[in-house]
Design a protein around this motif. Structure first.
Motif, PDB file in Angstrom:
ATOM      1  N   ARG A  86      13.169  16.485 -49.723  1.00  7.94           N
ATOM      2  CA  ARG A  86      12.744  17.813 -49.277  1.00  7.94           C
ATOM      3  C   ARG A  86      12.691  18.777 -50.458  1.00  7.94           C
ATOM      4  O   ARG A  86      11.759  19.567 -50.590  1.00  7.94           O
ATOM      5  CB  ARG A  86      13.693  18.335 -48.204  1.00  7.94           C
ATOM      6  CG  ARG A  86      13.255  19.654 -47.576  1.00  7.94           C
ATOM      7  CD  ARG A  86      14.152  20.017 -46.396  1.00  7.94           C
ATOM      8  NE  ARG A  86      13.694  21.235 -45.748  1.00  7.94           N
ATOM      9  CZ  ARG A  86      14.072  22.462 -46.087  1.00  7.94           C
ATOM     10  NH1 ARG A  86      14.922  22.624 -47.106  1.00  7.94           N
ATOM     11  NH2 ARG A  86      13.615  23.514 -45.447  1.00  7.94           N
ATOM     12  N   ARG A  87      13.672  18.721 -51.352  1.00 10.44           N
ATOM     13  CA  ARG A  87      13.714  19.618 -52.490  1.00 10.44           C
ATOM     14  C   ARG A  87      12.523  19.405 -53.409  1.00 10.44           C
ATOM     15  O   ARG A  87      11.865  20.369 -53.831  1.00 10.44           O
ATOM     16  CB  ARG A  87      15.013  19.418 -53.266  1.00 10.44           C
ATOM     17  CG  ARG A  87      15.162  20.308 -54.487  1.00 10.44           C
ATOM     18  CD  ARG A  87      16.413  19.939 -55.283  1.00 10.44           C
ATOM     19  NE  ARG A  87      16.638  20.850 -56.383  1.00 10.44           N
ATOM     20  CZ  ARG A  87      16.016  20.788 -57.566  1.00 10.44           C
ATOM     21  NH1 ARG A  87      15.120  19.836 -57.786  1.00 10.44           N
ATOM     22  NH2 ARG A  87      16.280  21.655 -58.512  1.00 10.44           N
ATOM     23  N   LEU A 145       7.014  12.534 -45.851  1.00  9.86           N
ATOM     24  CA  LEU A 145       6.388  13.473 -46.784  1.00  9.86           C
ATOM     25  C   LEU A 145       5.608  14.549 -46.040  1.00  9.86           C
ATOM     26  O   LEU A 145       5.684  15.736 -46.388  1.00  9.86           O
ATOM     27  CB  LEU A 145       5.456  12.722 -47.732  1.00  9.86           C
ATOM     28  CG  LEU A 145       6.101  11.975 -48.890  1.00  9.86           C
ATOM     29  CD1 LEU A 145       5.092  11.029 -49.524  1.00  9.86           C
ATOM     30  CD2 LEU A 145       6.629  12.961 -49.921  1.00  9.86           C
ATOM     31  N   VAL A 146       4.861  14.139 -45.041  1.00  6.85           N
ATOM     32  CA  VAL A 146       4.099  15.108 -44.247  1.00  6.85           C
ATOM     33  C   VAL A 146       5.047  16.102 -43.587  1.00  6.85           C
ATOM     34  O   VAL A 146       4.789  17.311 -43.564  1.00  6.85           O
ATOM     35  CB  VAL A 146       3.237  14.389 -43.189  1.00  6.85           C
ATOM     36  CG1 VAL A 146       2.592  15.405 -42.240  1.00  6.85           C
ATOM     37  CG2 VAL A 146       2.161  13.542 -43.857  1.00  6.85           C
ATOM     38  N   ALA A 147       6.165  15.600 -43.063  1.00  4.85           N
ATOM     39  CA  ALA A 147       7.143  16.481 -42.425  1.00  4.85           C
ATOM     40  C   ALA A 147       7.667  17.519 -43.403  1.00  4.85           C
ATOM     41  O   ALA A 147       7.848  18.693 -43.057  1.00  4.85           O
ATOM     42  CB  ALA A 147       8.294  15.665 -41.846  1.00  4.85           C
ATOM     43  N   TYR A 148       7.900  17.127 -44.659  1.00  2.00           N
ATOM     44  CA  TYR A 148       8.407  18.044 -45.670  1.00  2.00           C
ATOM     45  C   TYR A 148       7.324  19.024 -46.145  1.00  2.00           C
ATOM     46  O   TYR A 148       7.616  20.191 -46.415  1.00  2.00           O
ATOM     47  CB  TYR A 148       8.909  17.268 -46.894  1.00  2.00           C
ATOM     48  CG  TYR A 148      10.170  16.478 -46.702  1.00  2.00           C
ATOM     49  CD1 TYR A 148      11.172  16.873 -45.817  1.00  2.00           C
ATOM     50  CD2 TYR A 148      10.383  15.302 -47.436  1.00  2.00           C
ATOM     51  CE1 TYR A 148      12.328  16.130 -45.666  1.00  2.00           C
ATOM     52  CE2 TYR A 148      11.541  14.567 -47.293  1.00  2.00           C
ATOM     53  CZ  TYR A 148      12.512  14.977 -46.406  1.00  2.00           C
ATOM     54  OH  TYR A 148      13.666  14.245 -46.262  1.00  2.00           O
ATOM     55  N   ALA A 149       6.083  18.537 -46.271  1.00  2.00           N
ATOM     56  CA  ALA A 149       5.046  19.284 -46.995  1.00  2.00           C
ATOM     57  C   ALA A 149       4.170  20.153 -46.117  1.00  2.00           C
ATOM     58  O   ALA A 149       3.555  21.104 -46.612  1.00  2.00           O
ATOM     59  CB  ALA A 149       4.161  18.317 -47.772  1.00  2.00           C
ATOM     60  N   GLY A 194       3.875  19.233 -39.617  1.00  2.07           N
ATOM     61  CA  GLY A 194       5.174  18.870 -40.151  1.00  2.07           C
ATOM     62  C   GLY A 194       6.203  19.917 -39.809  1.00  2.07           C
ATOM     63  O   GLY A 194       6.046  20.663 -38.828  1.00  2.07           O
ATOM     64  N   ASN A 195       7.269  19.987 -40.604  1.00  6.41           N
ATOM     65  CA  ASN A 195       8.283  21.013 -40.368  1.00  6.41           C
ATOM     66  C   ASN A 195       8.721  21.659 -41.677  1.00  6.41           C
ATOM     67  O   ASN A 195       9.907  21.914 -41.889  1.00  6.41           O
ATOM     68  CB  ASN A 195       9.481  20.450 -39.594  1.00  6.41           C
ATOM     69  CG  ASN A 195      10.120  19.264 -40.294  1.00  6.41           C
ATOM     70  OD1 ASN A 195       9.948  19.059 -41.505  1.00  6.41           O
ATOM     71  ND2 ASN A 195      10.887  18.481 -39.555  1.00  6.41           N
ATOM     72  N   ARG A 196       7.736  21.912 -42.570  1.00  9.11           N
ATOM     73  CA  ARG A 196       8.041  22.613 -43.810  1.00  9.11           C
ATOM     74  C   ARG A 196       8.708  23.953 -43.498  1.00  9.11           C
ATOM     75  O   ARG A 196       8.256  24.712 -42.638  1.00  9.11           O
ATOM     76  CB  ARG A 196       6.747  22.853 -44.598  1.00  9.11           C
ATOM     77  CG  ARG A 196       6.935  23.688 -45.869  1.00  9.11           C
ATOM     78  CD  ARG A 196       5.604  23.914 -46.578  1.00  9.11           C
ATOM     79  NE  ARG A 196       5.740  24.918 -47.646  1.00  9.11           N
ATOM     80  CZ  ARG A 196       4.723  25.392 -48.363  1.00  9.11           C
ATOM     81  NH1 ARG A 196       3.502  24.930 -48.142  1.00  9.11           N
ATOM     82  NH2 ARG A 196       4.938  26.307 -49.307  1.00  9.11           N
ATOM     83  N   MET A 219       0.281  29.878 -42.950  1.00 11.65           N
ATOM     84  CA  MET A 219       0.721  28.502 -42.710  1.00 11.65           C
ATOM     85  C   MET A 219      -0.448  27.604 -42.333  1.00 11.65           C
ATOM     86  O   MET A 219      -0.530  26.453 -42.778  1.00 11.65           O
ATOM     87  CB  MET A 219       1.813  28.476 -41.650  1.00 11.65           C
ATOM     88  CG  MET A 219       3.131  29.060 -42.141  1.00 11.65           C
ATOM     89  SD  MET A 219       4.513  28.859 -40.987  1.00 11.65           S
ATOM     90  CE  MET A 219       4.114  30.123 -39.776  1.00 11.65           C
ATOM     91  N   GLU A 220      -1.374  28.135 -41.541  1.00 16.58           N
ATOM     92  CA  GLU A 220      -2.560  27.352 -41.182  1.00 16.58           C
ATOM     93  C   GLU A 220      -3.403  27.046 -42.410  1.00 16.58           C
ATOM     94  O   GLU A 220      -3.881  25.914 -42.583  1.00 16.58           O
ATOM     95  CB  GLU A 220      -3.385  28.112 -40.137  1.00 16.58           C
ATOM     96  CG  GLU A 220      -2.715  28.215 -38.778  1.00 16.58           C
ATOM     97  CD  GLU A 220      -3.485  29.109 -37.816  1.00 16.58           C
ATOM     98  OE1 GLU A 220      -4.411  29.820 -38.284  1.00 16.58           O
ATOM     99  OE2 GLU A 220      -3.161  29.101 -36.607  1.00 16.58           O
ATOM    100  N   GLU A 221      -3.589  28.061 -43.264  1.00 18.54           N
ATOM    101  CA  GLU A 221      -4.399  27.862 -44.464  1.00 18.54           C
ATOM    102  C   GLU A 221      -3.709  26.915 -45.439  1.00 18.54           C
ATOM    103  O   GLU A 221      -4.358  26.072 -46.073  1.00 18.54           O
ATOM    104  CB  GLU A 221      -4.692  29.193 -45.142  1.00 18.54           C
ATOM    105  CG  GLU A 221      -5.665  29.064 -46.300  1.00 18.54           C
ATOM    106  CD  GLU A 221      -6.025  30.401 -46.906  1.00 18.54           C
ATOM    107  OE1 GLU A 221      -7.084  30.474 -47.554  1.00 18.54           O
ATOM    108  OE2 GLU A 221      -5.266  31.372 -46.740  1.00 18.54           O
ATOM    109  N   ALA A 222      -2.386  27.033 -45.578  1.00 15.86           N
ATOM    110  CA  ALA A 222      -1.648  26.137 -46.461  1.00 15.86           C
ATOM    111  C   ALA A 222      -1.778  24.687 -46.007  1.00 15.86           C
ATOM    112  O   ALA A 222      -1.923  23.778 -46.825  1.00 15.86           O
ATOM    113  CB  ALA A 222      -0.177  26.550 -46.518  1.00 15.86           C
ATOM    114  N   ASN A 223      -1.749  24.452 -44.718  1.00 12.21           N
ATOM    115  CA  ASN A 223      -1.915  23.092 -44.212  1.00 12.21           C
ATOM    116  C   ASN A 223      -3.286  22.527 -44.557  1.00 12.21           C
ATOM    117  O   ASN A 223      -3.432  21.336 -44.823  1.00 12.21           O
ATOM    118  CB  ASN A 223      -1.709  23.056 -42.697  1.00 12.21           C
ATOM    119  CG  ASN A 223      -0.243  22.950 -42.306  1.00 12.21           C
ATOM    120  OD1 ASN A 223       0.635  22.846 -43.155  1.00 12.21           O
ATOM    121  ND2 ASN A 223       0.021  22.983 -41.008  1.00 12.21           N
TER     122      ASN A 223
END
Length: 255
Positions: free
Chosen positions: A76-77, A104-108, A114-116, A138-142
């Motif tokens: 995660r870090r 990775l998807v969950a972290y990123a 995911g659950n970043r 958050m939508e744009e970051a995804n």
């Protein structure tokens, strides 16, 4: 939030970049003079801490390069710090299983992919804009932040179709050197075994609408790979290009 790699992929235009290992803002700015589309900040094979990595990301952005960070492990870090610093994407080495990639998807990625964890950071200018909306960010970051597992192990190749199909995976980076070693043809990059492996990875990317990326040692190899259908090539690394440039300069002086 701009990302030249995904924009060029959408337009069907190849993108080009290189690795930086010199731990130097000036080196990154010089790369942008080419001008390349992206630079890979390599924390896997270089001792680059969070502060230096964040400075490199800022230098790349300021110079007009999309900063990708190759992280050193799946944690995660290691995922969160480059993304919070504003990295345009992550390249993740030594992937073996689809389960690792789902983690990775969950972290990123932010929910629902995911659950970043959310915190106003440099990536969203600390939430300082008067028009800033956390949900829109958050939508744009995804959409714009690229998560790119690296296929360089036998296990990853064996599961490449499943890995490329995972929601939240934006592309696959082919690591030809380590993949050739894993497949029993060390550094024989033109071998039939490698040709078959690369075509299998490219097909998995095409079938799932994902970006294909690869490392090439020089321009001739890069052009050949683009002709094969690769979307994006990272050509060489600044430290090796510097060595070659000085070797050539010295050859010219002494011939």
């Amino acid at each position: 939030m701009e990302n030249r790699l995904s924009d060029k992929k959408a337009q069907g235009i190849p993108s080009y970049g290189t690795f930086t290992q010199l731990k130097s803002a000036a080196a990154i700015e010089n790369i942008a003079c080419a001008p390349f589309d992206f630079v890979v900040i390599d924390t896997e094979h270089q001792a680059i801490g969070t502060d230096l990595m964040a400075s490199a990301v800022a230098s790349a952005q300021g110079a007009g390069l999309a900063p990708l960070v190759r992280i050193c492990e799946i944690s995660r870090r290691e995922v969160l710090h480059p993304l919070d610093a504003g990295a345009a994407g992550l390249i993740v080495p030594a992937v073996k299983t689809a389960e690792e990639v789902r983690q990775l998807v969950a972290y990123a990625k932010f929910a629902p992919l995911g659950n970043r964890g959310y915190q106003p950071t440099r990536d969203c200018r600390w939430g300082s804009s008067s028009s800033f909306s956390p949900v829109s960010y958050m939508e744009e970051a995804n959409r714009k932040t690229l998560l790119i597992p690296q296929c360089e192990t036998r296990e990853c190749l064996e599961h490449i179709e499943e890995i490329a199909s995972i929601d939240g995976v934006d592309g696959i980076f082919i690591g030809p050197l380590d993949l050739s070693i894993a497949l029993g043809c060390p550094l024989q990059l033109d071998s039939p075994v490698m040709a078959h492996a690369i075509e299998r990875i490219l097909k998995a990317c095409r079938d799932n609408g994902k970006m294909s990326m690869i490392f090439a040692g020089d321009a001739a190899a890069a052009r050949k790979l683009i002709e094969q259908g690769v979307d994006s090539v990272a050509v060489g690394a600044d430290i090796f290009l510097l060595i070659h440039a000085y070797q050539e300069l010295y050859r010219q002086l002494t011939d």
